[in-house]
Design an enzyme around this catalytic site. Structure first.
Site, PDB file in Angstrom:
ATOM      1  CD  GLU A 104      -1.611   3.805   3.844  1.00 60.41           C
ATOM      2  OE1 GLU A 104      -1.345   3.331   2.578  1.00 60.41           O
ATOM      3  OE2 GLU A 104      -2.578   3.733   4.310  1.00 60.41           O
TER       4      GLU A 104
ATOM      5  CB  CYS B 131      -6.086  -1.005   5.215  1.00 63.06           C
ATOM      6  SG  CYS B 131      -4.338  -1.696   5.344  1.00 63.06           S
TER       7      CYS B 131
ATOM      8  CB  CYS C  73      -1.649   1.241   6.444  1.00 63.30           C
ATOM      9  SG  CYS C  73      -1.108   0.251   4.957  1.00 63.30           S
TER      10      CYS C  73
ATOM     11  CG  HIS D 154      -1.989  -1.002   1.383  1.00 63.01           C
ATOM     12  ND1 HIS D 154      -2.854  -1.419   2.304  1.00 63.01           N
ATOM     13  CD2 HIS D 154      -2.162  -2.107   0.407  1.00 63.01           C
ATOM     14  CE1 HIS D 154      -3.559  -2.270   1.917  1.00 63.01           C
ATOM     15  NE2 HIS D 154      -3.099  -2.894   0.742  1.00 63.01           N
TER      16      HIS D 154
END
Lengths: 205, 657
Positions: free
Chosen positions: A63, A100, A103, A61
Site C-alpha cells: 500500500e 495492517c 496502512c 508494504h
C-alpha cells in the site's frame, strides 16, 4: 467475512486479479507476496508490492509503495494539495491482504474512499481484525466537536483463497532466509500472519 | 630548531620513577594512579571558566623510531544566557606520533596527530587479539582542499601475538610529502591504551552549573546540550493496560461447585475436555480452602453467560453434575491475567489465578539507574532541539538510538510539507535538509564541523499550544497546510518516525551492502573481515570473533542481536519522539522492531500509545516495545534557545584531523 466469489462484480475481481499479479511479482522477488492496485474512475492508476526485504524497511508494504507512486505522479502533474486530497477521496484500493494497522491508518489519513481486500490479517489487521480504523463511527477522534478521523468502506474476502495460496507457496518454496523462529537473522516473514499458519507449520511437507 | 616536547619528557621522568608493573595487576588502578599524579594537562571549559574536576594526563610509549602519546581531548562547552550548555567541540582521543631524532629524543616539530572519534575509540576498545583495524581521516574535508591530505591509522597484530604495530601514514599532496610513523606496541601497552580509552569514555564530565554527571557521554560526540533544569524531568513507564485499581479488575461469572477431594482428578480431567477454559488460562480450575481444619475443594464447571441471560449449562457438564450430585453456584473470576503482584493478590481473593511476571524483560520497566536516566534525558533533549530547529512552527522529531553504544542511528523531523526527493544516495542529514538557510556551518581549527542555528522566532503565538506543524497530532489536516517550497515534493505520510525508520534502513544497506540472503551471510562476514583493512573507518567491525556459525542462528532469541554486528531492522534500538506517535507511526515502529519508545508529550487526538489506542498492549502483534513518557515542563518548547544542528552519527565518524 469470507464471501463466495460470485458475490463480487467482475470488475472487482478483475482489479483484485491485478493485485494478485503484483503479489506474484513480490513472490518472484523473494518478498512476502502481497500486492495492490489503486483505482480511480474505473482505471488502475497505481500499483505496488511488498518491498520490505529489499529495502530492509519493514514499513514498505504494498500500500505504501502504491501511495508513494501516486503522490509523486500527481505532484509531477502539478496538482495542489486540495486537488490531491479530492482525488484520494475518489480512489479505491484493491489489496490481496487486509491492510495492517499502519496502512489502514495511512489510508484514513489520506481519506481513501473504499478498500477491497483478499484474506484477513488476524495478526496485524487494521480493518476489523485487530483495530477498526476504517470505521469512522467507532473512531473516537473528536476535537472541538469536529470528528477528525476519516473512515472508508471496507470489503473483505475477495479472492481470499488465491491470496492465501500465494502466501502459502512463499513458505513452501522454502523462503531464502528460512528463519521463522529466529529473530536475529534476516527474516521478514512475520510481516503478516498467514491464516492457519500454525496448522501449516505442523503439517509435515 | 629541534625542540623536545616538554610534557613528554616530563611524563617519561615521572613514569620511570613510578614502580609500575605494566604487565600485571589491575590496569585500571595503575591508570588512575597515572592520571592523578599529574596536574599539568587539565582541560578547561572555555567559557564556563572553571576547570573540570578531572585531570587527564597523556599516556606515552617511547620506542626506537618514534613515540606515541594518547591524550583525551574533552569536549568544550559554551554556556548560554539561558543557563544551558552547547557543545563547541566534540571530545576525542588524540594520538600524537613523534619521530625519533636520536637516542631518547623525539622531534615535536615533525609530529603527526590523529584524533579518534568516539566511534573509532569504540572500534579500538573492542579490537580482538588477532583483529586489525584502519581509520582514514581527511582534515580538510568539506573544504576546497578536500582529498589533498590523507591520514590513515592502522593497528595490526605483529604476527607473533606479542603486540601490535600502530602506524600512521600521512600523504600530503599539497606539500608533496609522505610520512609514515610506526610504533610497535606490546600487548601490555596496548591494554593500557585500551583501558585509557574506556576509562576516559566512562569518566564523568562535570557540568559546572548543575553538577549533572553525564557519564559515558564525555566522548560520545553526540552534540547534546545539557539543560540545567533536568532535575524536574522524570521517566514514567506507560503500561500495556490502562491503569486500573487492583480491586476493580474486570470479572466474568462462572459456575462452580464444591467437590469431594478424591474426585478432583477425575472431574478436572473430564471438565478440561468438556468445557475447556481456553481464554482463561490464568484462572486455576480448582480452589482450595480450609474450613474447620478440613480441606475443601471447589472446581469451576464452566463459564456462565454474560448479560444475565438465562444460562444453560452445557450438556456434558450437566451430566457430570448429575452423576456426581454436585450443586452448581455462580461465582466471579478475573477476566485478564494479572500484570502485577498487587493485581494478582487481589485476584486471588475472588478465585485463585496464576501470575507470570513478564517473560521478556526490557530495561527500564523496573526503573532507570541515574546514568541511564541522564542518557535518556540527553537523547530526549536532542529530539526536542531538533523539533524546534525548523523554520516555521515546531514539528515532531525522532531520534533512533543504539543504547548499547549510545550512538545515534538516525534522526529526522516531520517532512510532510516539503521534502527533497532522495537521490540515489540516502539522505543522512534529514533534518538539516529542511532548513538549510538557518544553519551556519563552520569548520573550526580542529577540522570538527559544528553547526549552530538560532531559533529566535521559531514559533508564532497562534501555534503555540496547537502545534499545527506536528504531523502526528493532526494527521488528517495535511491538505489544509501550506507548502513552504513549491519546488519540493510533499508527502502527507512522512511523519518523523517514518522518515527516521527510512534513514536507519538506508544506513543498514549502506553499512552492510550485501544482499539479505542468509546463505551468503557467513561468506559475507568473511569477505568483510578480509577487506576490513581497506574499508573506511565507519565500516570497521572488529568483533567478528563473536559471530557463530549459521547453525546457531535459529536457536537464538530476541534481544541477542549482538551475536552479529548487522542489525536486524531496529532490534535493540530506542526511539525518542517529542510527541506520542499516531497509529500509523506506532505500528510502523512495531514493524521495524523498536525496543523502547520514549516520548515527551501525549497526543490526545491520535496517539496510539495510550491516548486513543494502546498498541503496546495489543497481544496479537508479533512484537512489543516498552513505552516510556519523559515528563518535563511544556515550556521547554517555548524557550528561545540556541540549538545544535543535528546530524546523524555517521557525520561524527568522518570528523577529520
Amino acid at each position: 467475512m469470507a464471501s463466495p466469489k460470485d458475490e463480487f462484480s467482475s470488475i472487482t475481481l478483475a482489479f483484485m486479479d491485478l493485485a494478485i499479479q503484483q503479489a506474484k511479482l513480490a513472490l518472484d522477488n523473494l518478498e512476502v507476496p502481497v500486492g495492490c492496485v489503486i483505482v480511480e474512475d474505473g482505471e488502475a492508476i497505481s500499483s505496488g508490492r511488498n518491498r520490505t526485504t529489499e529495502t530492509r524497511n519493514a514499513t514498505r508494504h504494498a500500500e505504501m509503495e502504491a501511495i508513494d507512486t501516486l503522490l509523486e505522479k500527481w505532484q509531477k502533474k502539478g496538482l495542489s494539495k486540495l486537488e490531491i486530497a479530492e482525488n484520494f477521496s475518489k480512489c479505491t484500493l484493491y489489496v490481496t491482504c487486509e491492510p495492517c494497522i499502519m496502512c489502514a491508518a495511512a489510508l484514513s489519513i489520506l481519506g481513501i474512499k473504499e478498500v477491497f481486500y483478499g484474506c484477513a490479517n488476524d495478526k496485524f489487521g487494521g480493518c476489523g481484525s485487530i483495530l477498526s480504523l476504517h470505521s469512522s463511527n467507532s473512531n473516537p477522534f473528536i476535537s472541538g466537536g469536529v470528528p477528525q478521523g476519516k473512515g472508508f468502506k471496507c470489503n473483505g474476502g475477495i479472492m481470499a483463497s488465491e491470496a492465501i495460496s500465494l502466501l502459502r507457496s512463499f513458505y513452501e518454496q522454502g523462503n531464502p532466509n528460512d528463519l521463522i523462529p529466529c529473530c536475529n537473522g534476516y527474516q521478514y516473514l512475520e510481516f503478516i500472519h498467514i491464516p492457519n499458519l500454525k496448522n501449516l507449520e505442523a503439517t509435515p511437507v | 630548531m629541534m625542540k623536545l616536547y616538554r610534557l613528554l619528557e616530563h611524563s617519561r621522568n615521572q613514569l620511570s620513577r613510578k614502580p609500575l608493573n605494566w604487565k600485571g595487576g589491575d590496569v585500571r588502578d595503575v591508570l588512575s594512579l597515572h592520571a592523578l599524579s599529574y596536574s599539568t594537562a587539565g582541560q578547561k571549559f572555555d567559557t564556563a571558566g572553571s576547570t573540570a574536576g578531572k585531570i587527564f594526563a597523556p599516556y606515552t610509549i617511547f620506542k626506537g623510531k618514534a613515540a606515541l602519546s594518547v591524550t583525551p581531548l574533552l569536549p568544550t562547552f559554551t554556556k548560554l544566557e539561558s543557563g544551558n550548555l552547547v557543545v563547541d567541540r566534540r571530545g576525542s582521543m588524540m594520538l600524537k606520533f613523534l619521530p625519533a631524532i636520536g637516542e631518547r629524543k623525539y622531534d615535536n616539530e615533525r609530529r603527526q596527530i590523529f584524533c579518534l572519534s568516539a566511534t573509532e575509540v569504540g572500534s579500538l576498545i573492542s579490537l580482538g587479539a588477532d583483529d586489525s583495524c584502519e581509520f582514514f581521516h581527511d582534515p580538510s574535508m568539506l573544504s576546497s582542499n578536500a582529498g589533498q591530505v590523507r591520514k590513515s591509522l592502522s593497528i595490526k597484530p605483529n604476527g607473533n601475538g606479542s603486540g601490535y604495530f600502530v602506524s600512521l601514514t600521512v600523504v600530503n599532496n599539497i606539500q608533496k610529502t609522505k610520512d609514515n610513523l610506526s610504533v610497535p606496541v606490546t600487548n601490555a601497552e596496548f591494554a593500557v591504551m585500551k583501558t585509557a580509552c574506556s576509562w576516559v569514555s566512562e569518566s564523568p564530565a562535570l557540568n559546572p552549573t548543575s553538577e549533572v554527571r553525564t557519564k559515558g557521554l564525555l566522548l560520545a560526540c553526540l552534540e547534546l546540550t545539557v539543560p540545567n533544569n533536568m532535575d524536574a524531568w522524570q521517566i514514567i513507564h506507560v503500561p500495556e493496560k490502562p491503569p486500573i485499581p487492583p480491586d476493580q479488575q474486570p470479572t466474568v461469572d462462572v459456575f462452580a461447585s464444591v467437590i469431594e477431594p478424591k474426585l478432583a482428578n477425575t472431574l478436572v480431567r473430564s471438565l478440561n475436555k468438556i468445557a475447556p477454559m481456553e481464554d482463561f488460562r490464568h484462572v486455576k480450575r480448582v480452589k482450595k480452602k480450609y474450613v474447620e481444619g478440613k480441606t475443601q475443594l471447589s472446581v469451576i464447571l464452566c463459564l456462565a453467560c454474560e448479560n444475565g441471560d438465562q444460562c444453560r449449562i452445557p450438556q456434558g457438564v450437566q451430566e457430570l453434575i448429575n452423576s456426581y450430585q454436585l450443586s452448581a453456584f455462580v461465582t466471579k473470576v478475573c477476566k485478564y491475567a494479572a500484570s502485577s503482584k498487587e493485581e494478582w493478590e487481589e485476584q486471588c481473593k475472588l478465585w485463585p489465578t496464576s501470575y507470570h511476571p513478564h517473560t521478556y524483560s526490557i530495561d527500564g520497566i523496573t526503573g532507570f539507574s541515574e546514568e541511564d536516566s541522564q542518557s535518556v534525558f540527553s537523547f530526549m533533549n536532542s529530539a526536542i532541539q531538533l523539533a524546534k530547529s525548523g523554520v516555521g512552527s515546531v514539528v515532531n522529531a525522532a531520534v533512533i538510538v543504539d543504547p548499547s553504544a549510545k550512538l545515534v542511528i538516525a534522526s529526522a523531523c516531520d517532512q510532510i510539507r516539503s521534502w527533497h526527493t532522495p537521490t540515489d544516495e540516502f539522505i543522512l542529514e534529514t533534518s538539516s535538509s529542511k532548513q538549510p538557510e538557518a544553519f551556519a556551518s563552520r569548520t573550526d581549527s580542529n577540522g570538527v564541523i559544528s553547526c549552530k542555528t538560532i531559533c529566535s522566532d521559531g514559533f508564532s503565538g497562534d501555534s503555540k499550544r496547537l502545534y499545527t506543524g506536528v504531523s502526528c497530532l493532526h494527521p488528517w489536516q495535511w491538505a489544509e497546510q501550506q507548502t513552504h517550497m513549491s519546488s519540493c515534493y510533499w508527502h502527507p505520510l512522512r511523519h518523523a518516525a517514518i522518515v527516521a525508520i527510512e534513514t536507519s534502513a538506508a544506513r543498514d544497506i549502506h553499512l552492510f551492502p550485501s544482499s539479505g540472503d542468509i546463505q551468503d551471510k557467513s561468506v559475507d562476514m568473511n569477505s568483510m573481515q578480509l577487506s576490513s583493512t581497506g574499508s573506511p573507518a565507519k565500516r570497521q567491525k572488529t568483533n567478528f570473533t563473536n559471530v557463530k556459525g549459521d547453525g546457531n542462528l535459529d536457536t537464538c532469541c530476541e534481544g541477542s542481536h549482538s551475536l552479529s554486528d548487522r542489525p536486524y531492522l531496529c532490534t535493540g534500538y530506542d526511539i525518542y519522539l517529542v510527541w506520542e506517535p499516531c497509529t500509523m507511526c506506532a505500528m510502523a515502529l512495531v514493524h521495524q522492531r523498536i525496543r523502547r519508545i520514549f516520548f515527551a508529550f501525549p497526543n490526545p487526538n491520535a496517539g496510539a500509545l495510550g491516548s486513543v489506542y494502546r498498541l503496546q498492549g495489543e497481544r496479537s502483534l508479533n512484537h512489543h516495545y516498552a513505552v516510556f513518557r519523559v515528563l518535563m515542563p511544556e515550556e521547554i518548547l517555548d524557550a528561545v534557545e540556541t540549538c545544535q544542528g543535528q546530524s546523524t552519527s555517521t557525520v561524527t565518524d568522518s570528523c577529520g584531523l
